[in-house]
Design a protein around this motif. Structure first.
Motif, PDB file in Angstrom:
ATOM      1  N   VAL A  90       0.833  -1.193   0.000  1.00  0.00           N
ATOM      2  CA  VAL A  90       0.000   0.000   0.000  1.00  0.00           C
ATOM      3  C   VAL A  90       0.874   1.251   0.000  1.00  0.00           C
ATOM      4  CG1 VAL A  90      -1.690   1.335   1.336  1.00  0.00           C
ATOM      5  CG2 VAL A  90      -1.899  -1.151   1.172  1.00  0.00           C
ATOM      6  N   ALA A  91       0.486   2.252  -0.788  1.00  0.00           N
ATOM      7  CA  ALA A  91       1.154   3.552  -0.773  1.00  0.00           C
ATOM      8  C   ALA A  91       0.366   4.486   0.133  1.00  0.00           C
ATOM      9  CB  ALA A  91       1.234   4.132  -2.184  1.00  0.00           C
ATOM     10  N   GLY A  92       1.053   5.181   1.017  1.00  0.00           N
ATOM     11  CA  GLY A  92       0.387   6.082   1.944  1.00  0.00           C
ATOM     12  C   GLY A  92       0.402   7.514   1.448  1.00  0.00           C
ATOM     13  N   TRP A  93      -0.726   8.194   1.608  1.00  0.00           N
ATOM     14  CA  TRP A  93      -0.826   9.612   1.248  1.00  0.00           C
ATOM     15  C   TRP A  93      -0.963  10.424   2.528  1.00  0.00           C
ATOM     16  CZ3 TRP A  93      -5.996  12.068   1.458  1.00  0.00           C
ATOM     17  CH2 TRP A  93      -5.927  13.454   1.197  1.00  0.00           C
ATOM     18  N   TYR A  94      -0.188  11.504   2.643  1.00  0.00           N
ATOM     19  CA  TYR A  94      -0.274  12.375   3.813  1.00  0.00           C
ATOM     20  C   TYR A  94      -1.589  13.146   3.749  1.00  0.00           C
ATOM     21  CZ  TYR A  94       0.770  16.031   7.187  1.00  0.00           C
ATOM     22  OH  TYR A  94       0.706  16.902   8.242  1.00  0.00           O
ATOM     23  N   GLY A  95      -2.572  12.662   4.501  1.00  0.00           N
ATOM     24  CA  GLY A  95      -3.930  13.156   4.370  1.00  0.00           C
ATOM     25  C   GLY A  95      -4.181  14.540   4.911  1.00  0.00           C
ATOM     26  N   ASP A  96      -3.287  15.070   5.736  1.00  0.00           N
ATOM     27  CA  ASP A  96      -3.449  16.435   6.233  1.00  0.00           C
ATOM     28  C   ASP A  96      -2.784  17.454   5.311  1.00  0.00           C
ATOM     29  OD1 ASP A  96      -4.954  15.782   8.475  1.00  0.00           O
ATOM     30  OD2 ASP A  96      -3.171  15.382   9.686  1.00  0.00           O
ATOM     31  N   GLY A  97      -2.234  16.980   4.218  1.00  0.00           N
ATOM     32  CA  GLY A  97      -1.563  17.859   3.272  1.00  0.00           C
ATOM     33  C   GLY A  97      -2.357  18.018   1.985  1.00  0.00           C
ATOM     34  N   THR A  98      -1.653  18.320   0.918  1.00  0.00           N
ATOM     35  CA  THR A  98      -2.254  18.574  -0.386  1.00  0.00           C
ATOM     36  C   THR A  98      -2.732  17.274  -1.036  1.00  0.00           C
ATOM     37  OG1 THR A  98      -0.823  20.488  -0.704  1.00  0.00           O
ATOM     38  CG2 THR A  98      -1.792  19.526  -2.683  1.00  0.00           C
ATOM     39  N   ALA A  99      -3.897  17.315  -1.651  1.00  0.00           N
ATOM     40  CA  ALA A  99      -4.375  16.172  -2.429  1.00  0.00           C
ATOM     41  C   ALA A  99      -3.633  16.131  -3.763  1.00  0.00           C
ATOM     42  CB  ALA A  99      -5.874  16.290  -2.686  1.00  0.00           C
ATOM     43  N   PRO A 100      -3.241  14.965  -4.236  1.00  0.00           N
ATOM     44  CA  PRO A 100      -2.543  14.880  -5.525  1.00  0.00           C
ATOM     45  C   PRO A 100      -3.351  15.517  -6.654  1.00  0.00           C
ATOM     46  CG  PRO A 100      -2.361  12.811  -4.353  1.00  0.00           C
ATOM     47  CD  PRO A 100      -3.342  13.639  -3.582  1.00  0.00           C
ATOM     48  N   GLY A 101      -2.735  16.453  -7.346  1.00  0.00           N
ATOM     49  CA  GLY A 101      -3.386  17.169  -8.429  1.00  0.00           C
ATOM     50  C   GLY A 101      -3.830  18.560  -8.043  1.00  0.00           C
ATOM     51  N   SER A 102      -3.941  18.829  -6.741  1.00  0.00           N
ATOM     52  CA  SER A 102      -4.292  20.168  -6.276  1.00  0.00           C
ATOM     53  C   SER A 102      -3.038  21.027  -6.188  1.00  0.00           C
ATOM     54  CB  SER A 102      -4.965  20.090  -4.900  1.00  0.00           C
ATOM     55  OG  SER A 102      -6.191  19.395  -4.979  1.00  0.00           O
ATOM     56  N   ALA A 103      -3.227  22.335  -6.097  1.00  0.00           N
ATOM     57  CA  ALA A 103      -2.077  23.243  -6.009  1.00  0.00           C
ATOM     58  C   ALA A 103      -1.326  22.989  -4.711  1.00  0.00           C
ATOM     59  CB  ALA A 103      -2.557  24.689  -6.079  1.00  0.00           C
ATOM     60  N   GLY A 104      -0.031  22.825  -4.818  1.00  0.00           N
ATOM     61  CA  GLY A 104       0.798  22.538  -3.657  1.00  0.00           C
ATOM     62  C   GLY A 104       1.532  21.223  -3.846  1.00  0.00           C
ATOM     63  N   THR A 105       2.178  20.774  -2.792  1.00  0.00           N
ATOM     64  CA  THR A 105       2.993  19.566  -2.864  1.00  0.00           C
ATOM     65  C   THR A 105       2.312  18.421  -2.129  1.00  0.00           C
ATOM     66  OG1 THR A 105       5.030  20.859  -2.995  1.00  0.00           O
ATOM     67  CG2 THR A 105       5.247  18.562  -2.317  1.00  0.00           C
ATOM     68  N   ALA A 106       1.854  17.425  -2.877  1.00  0.00           N
ATOM     69  CA  ALA A 106       1.290  16.213  -2.291  1.00  0.00           C
ATOM     70  C   ALA A 106       2.428  15.244  -1.974  1.00  0.00           C
ATOM     71  CB  ALA A 106       0.303  15.568  -3.261  1.00  0.00           C
ATOM     72  N   VAL A 107       2.267  14.496  -0.888  1.00  0.00           N
ATOM     73  CA  VAL A 107       3.325  13.595  -0.434  1.00  0.00           C
ATOM     74  C   VAL A 107       2.779  12.188  -0.265  1.00  0.00           C
ATOM     75  CG1 VAL A 107       5.021  13.123   1.379  1.00  0.00           C
ATOM     76  CG2 VAL A 107       4.467  15.493   0.782  1.00  0.00           C
ATOM     77  N   ALA A 108       3.485  11.216  -0.829  1.00  0.00           N
ATOM     78  CA  ALA A 108       3.128   9.809  -0.658  1.00  0.00           C
ATOM     79  C   ALA A 108       4.364   9.034  -0.223  1.00  0.00           C
ATOM     80  CB  ALA A 108       2.561   9.220  -1.945  1.00  0.00           C
ATOM     81  N   THR A 109       4.153   8.050   0.612  1.00  0.00           N
ATOM     82  CA  THR A 109       5.254   7.254   1.143  1.00  0.00           C
ATOM     83  C   THR A 109       4.893   5.777   1.113  1.00  0.00           C
ATOM     84  OG1 THR A 109       6.715   6.959   3.070  1.00  0.00           O
ATOM     85  CG2 THR A 109       4.409   7.486   3.517  1.00  0.00           C
ATOM     86  N   GLY A 110       5.898   4.925   1.154  1.00  0.00           N
ATOM     87  CA  GLY A 110       5.646   3.486   1.139  1.00  0.00           C
ATOM     88  C   GLY A 110       6.902   2.737   1.514  1.00  0.00           C
ATOM     89  N   HIS A 111       6.742   1.473   1.857  1.00  0.00           N
ATOM     90  CA  HIS A 111       7.877   0.659   2.272  1.00  0.00           C
ATOM     91  C   HIS A 111       8.697   0.192   1.075  1.00  0.00           C
ATOM     92  CE1 HIS A 111       6.736   0.557   6.441  1.00  0.00           C
ATOM     93  NE2 HIS A 111       5.511   0.169   6.121  1.00  0.00           N
ATOM     94  N   VAL A 112       9.993   0.062   1.310  1.00  0.00           N
ATOM     95  CA  VAL A 112      10.880  -0.456   0.274  1.00  0.00           C
ATOM     96  C   VAL A 112      10.931  -1.984   0.326  1.00  0.00           C
ATOM     97  CG1 VAL A 112      13.019  -0.334   1.653  1.00  0.00           C
ATOM     98  CG2 VAL A 112      13.134  -0.123  -0.841  1.00  0.00           C
ATOM     99  N   ASP A 113      10.703  -2.566   1.521  1.00  0.00           N
ATOM    100  CA  ASP A 113      10.718  -4.019   1.647  1.00  0.00           C
ATOM    101  C   ASP A 113       9.864  -4.443   2.831  1.00  0.00           C
ATOM    102  OD1 ASP A 113      12.330  -3.249   3.762  1.00  0.00           O
ATOM    103  OD2 ASP A 113      14.190  -3.969   2.857  1.00  0.00           O
ATOM    104  N   THR A 114       9.870  -5.735   3.104  1.00  0.00           N
ATOM    105  CA  THR A 114       9.029  -6.297   4.156  1.00  0.00           C
ATOM    106  C   THR A 114       9.913  -6.857   5.275  1.00  0.00           C
ATOM    107  OG1 THR A 114       9.002  -8.550   3.297  1.00  0.00           O
ATOM    108  CG2 THR A 114       7.420  -6.992   2.338  1.00  0.00           C
ATOM    109  N   PRO A 115       9.327  -7.179   6.426  1.00  0.00           N
ATOM    110  CA  PRO A 115      10.133  -7.737   7.512  1.00  0.00           C
ATOM    111  C   PRO A 115      10.847  -9.032   7.144  1.00  0.00           C
ATOM    112  CG  PRO A 115       8.032  -6.985   8.358  1.00  0.00           C
ATOM    113  CD  PRO A 115       7.942  -6.907   6.849  1.00  0.00           C
ATOM    114  N   THR A 116      10.342  -9.751   6.133  1.00  0.00           N
ATOM    115  CA  THR A 116      10.988 -10.995   5.717  1.00  0.00           C
ATOM    116  C   THR A 116      11.933 -10.799   4.539  1.00  0.00           C
ATOM    117  OG1 THR A 116       9.093 -11.509   4.302  1.00  0.00           O
ATOM    118  CG2 THR A 116       9.065 -12.398   6.548  1.00  0.00           C
TER     119      THR A 116
END
Length: 202
Positions: A90-116
């Motif tokens: 799952v990709a996470g979106w910073y919900g208290d910030g800008t929505a993707p496509g709206s004016a400003g900088t939207a931020v999304a984050t996600g894991h590079v790998d898993t615990p295994t």
């Protein structure tokens, strides 16, 4: 990529959280010359900024990403959180910030790998190149299409929060994950950051 059990950390390190706290929607713009590629940035918005709407899916054809999106916030230290370790796809979106496509900088984050040691949603994020396309489907049935203009690796201890999160006043997107050297017990020592600009709306 570490082998064996991997200590997952948030898409943004929790060290020096004041440097890393993303702005809420409507934050003042910063000088765009501080952002990578700004002096000769050909990727100007082809469409007007969109009104806010929840993002629901992220697609990056160049690296085979087709992932659901979920709202994330800040952790107890004030740093940007990643989705739960149990949801590495799952990709996470910073919900208290800008929505993707709206004016400003939207931020999304996600894991590079898993615990295994398996791949997370942003396992290949560092392989993106300038000109690659990122599509985000929104709850209003519009798709915000972004063009990558830079990919950078930033040291965790010197993460340039203003550069990454600052707004140019036009619709922008940042994708963030862990990267660089992995140290057992400490985790990844850097963050991969993708800088992209809205170039179309479908």
């Amino acid at each position: 990529m570490a082998t064996g059990t991997v200590l997952l950390i948030s898409g943004v390190s929790d060290e020096d959280p004041a440097q890393r706290r993303p702005p809420r929607a409507g934050s003042a713009a910063v000088d765009s010359s501080r952002l990578p590629g700004a002096a000769a940035d050909p990727a100007r918005s082809a469409d007007p900024a969109l009104p806010p709407a929840e993002p629901v899916r992220l697609r990056i054809g160049a690296i085979g990403v087709n992932a659901p999106m979920a709202r994330v916030g800040l952790d107890a230290a004030g740093a940007l959180s990643a989705p739960a370790a149990s949801s590495p796809g799952v990709a996470g979106w910073y919900g208290d910030g800008t929505a993707p496509g709206s004016a400003g900088t939207a931020v999304a984050t996600g894991h590079v790998d898993t615990p295994t040691g398996g791949p997370g949603v942003f396992y290949d994020l560092g392989d993106l190149a300038e000109g690659a396309t990122i599509e985000i489907s929104r709850a209003d049935r519009r798709t915000a299409v972004f063009t990558v203009r830079a990919v950078e690796l930033h040291d965790r201890k010197n993460f340039p929060g203003e550069k990454v999160y600052g707004s140019t006043g036009r619709p922008e997107l940042r994708l963030i994950t862990c990267g660089g050297r992995y140290v057992k017990g400490t985790g990844y020592q850097s963050n991969v950051v993708v800088y992209a600009t809205l170039t179309a709306v479908t």
